[in-house]
Design a protein around this motif. Sequence first.
Motif, short mmCIF file in Angstrom:
data_model
loop_
_atom_site.label_atom_id
_atom_site.label_comp_id
_atom_site.label_asym_id
_atom_site.label_seq_id
_atom_site.Cartn_x
_atom_site.Cartn_y
_atom_site.Cartn_z
N TRP A 7 0.84 -1.19 0.00
CA TRP A 7 0.00 0.00 0.00
C TRP A 7 0.88 1.24 0.00
O TRP A 7 1.87 1.30 0.72
CB TRP A 7 -0.86 0.01 1.26
N THR A 8 0.49 2.25 -0.78
CA THR A 8 1.19 3.53 -0.70
C THR A 8 0.77 4.20 0.61
O THR A 8 -0.28 3.85 1.19
CB THR A 8 0.84 4.46 -1.87
N ALA A 9 1.57 5.13 1.07
CA ALA A 9 1.26 5.83 2.31
C ALA A 9 -0.08 6.56 2.21
O ALA A 9 -0.87 6.58 3.16
CB ALA A 9 2.38 6.82 2.65
N GLU A 10 -0.37 7.14 1.05
CA GLU A 10 -1.61 7.88 0.85
C GLU A 10 -2.82 6.96 0.95
O GLU A 10 -3.83 7.28 1.58
CB GLU A 10 -1.62 8.61 -0.50
N ALA A 11 -2.74 5.79 0.30
CA ALA A 11 -3.85 4.84 0.34
C ALA A 11 -4.03 4.28 1.74
O ALA A 11 -5.16 4.11 2.21
CB ALA A 11 -3.61 3.72 -0.67
N LYS A 14 -5.88 6.78 3.81
CA LYS A 14 -7.31 6.77 3.48
C LYS A 14 -8.00 5.58 4.14
O LYS A 14 -9.12 5.71 4.64
CB LYS A 14 -7.52 6.71 1.97
N LEU A 15 -7.36 4.43 4.12
CA LEU A 15 -7.92 3.24 4.74
C LEU A 15 -8.17 3.48 6.23
O LEU A 15 -9.18 3.04 6.77
CB LEU A 15 -6.99 2.04 4.54
N LYS A 16 -7.28 4.20 6.88
CA LYS A 16 -7.42 4.46 8.31
C LYS A 16 -8.58 5.40 8.63
O LYS A 16 -8.98 5.52 9.78
CB LYS A 16 -6.11 5.01 8.87
N GLU A 17 -9.16 6.03 7.60
CA GLU A 17 -10.33 6.89 7.80
C GLU A 17 -11.61 6.05 7.91
O GLU A 17 -12.64 6.53 8.36
CB GLU A 17 -10.48 7.88 6.65
N ILE A 18 -11.53 4.78 7.49
CA ILE A 18 -12.67 3.88 7.56
C ILE A 18 -12.81 3.40 9.00
O ILE A 18 -11.81 3.09 9.65
CB ILE A 18 -12.46 2.67 6.60
N PRO A 19 -14.04 3.33 9.53
CA PRO A 19 -14.21 2.85 10.91
C PRO A 19 -13.52 1.51 11.14
O PRO A 19 -13.56 0.62 10.28
CB PRO A 19 -15.74 2.71 11.05
N PHE A 20 -12.89 1.38 12.31
CA PHE A 20 -12.05 0.22 12.61
C PHE A 20 -12.78 -1.11 12.47
O PHE A 20 -12.19 -2.11 12.10
CB PHE A 20 -11.44 0.34 14.00
N PHE A 21 -14.08 -1.14 12.74
CA PHE A 21 -14.80 -2.40 12.73
C PHE A 21 -15.10 -2.92 11.32
O PHE A 21 -15.41 -4.10 11.16
CB PHE A 21 -16.08 -2.33 13.56
N GLU A 41 0.40 -3.01 -6.15
CA GLU A 41 0.41 -1.88 -5.23
C GLU A 41 -0.97 -1.25 -5.15
O GLU A 41 -1.65 -1.09 -6.17
CB GLU A 41 1.41 -0.82 -5.73
N ILE A 42 -1.37 -0.93 -3.93
CA ILE A 42 -2.62 -0.21 -3.73
C ILE A 42 -2.27 1.27 -3.67
O ILE A 42 -1.70 1.74 -2.69
CB ILE A 42 -3.33 -0.61 -2.42
N SER A 43 -2.59 1.97 -4.74
CA SER A 43 -2.36 3.41 -4.78
C SER A 43 -3.66 4.11 -4.42
O SER A 43 -4.71 3.48 -4.29
CB SER A 43 -1.94 3.83 -6.20
N ILE A 44 -3.61 5.41 -4.28
CA ILE A 44 -4.81 6.18 -3.99
C ILE A 44 -5.83 6.01 -5.13
O ILE A 44 -7.04 5.98 -4.89
CB ILE A 44 -4.47 7.66 -3.70
#
Length: 58
Positions: A7-11, A14-21, A41-44
């Motif tokens: 994963w790129t740092a940007e992606a 963004k993933l961390k903005e999704i609720p943890f559950f 690679e998972i880019s934005i």
Amino acid sequence: MSNNICWTAEAEAKLKEIPFFVRPAARNKIEKFAQEQGKLEISIEVYEHVKQQFRAKK
């Protein structure tokens, strides 16, 4: 999933903005899409594409 997909740092941010559950399910869905597309690679852009597909199905 995560086999050889990075994963790129940007992606990742963004993933961390999704609720943890629901984050693990979202990560798996995004990685599965990338794998099906032959991406290593998972880019934005990949993240946003899957996000748009998910919204379209609702």
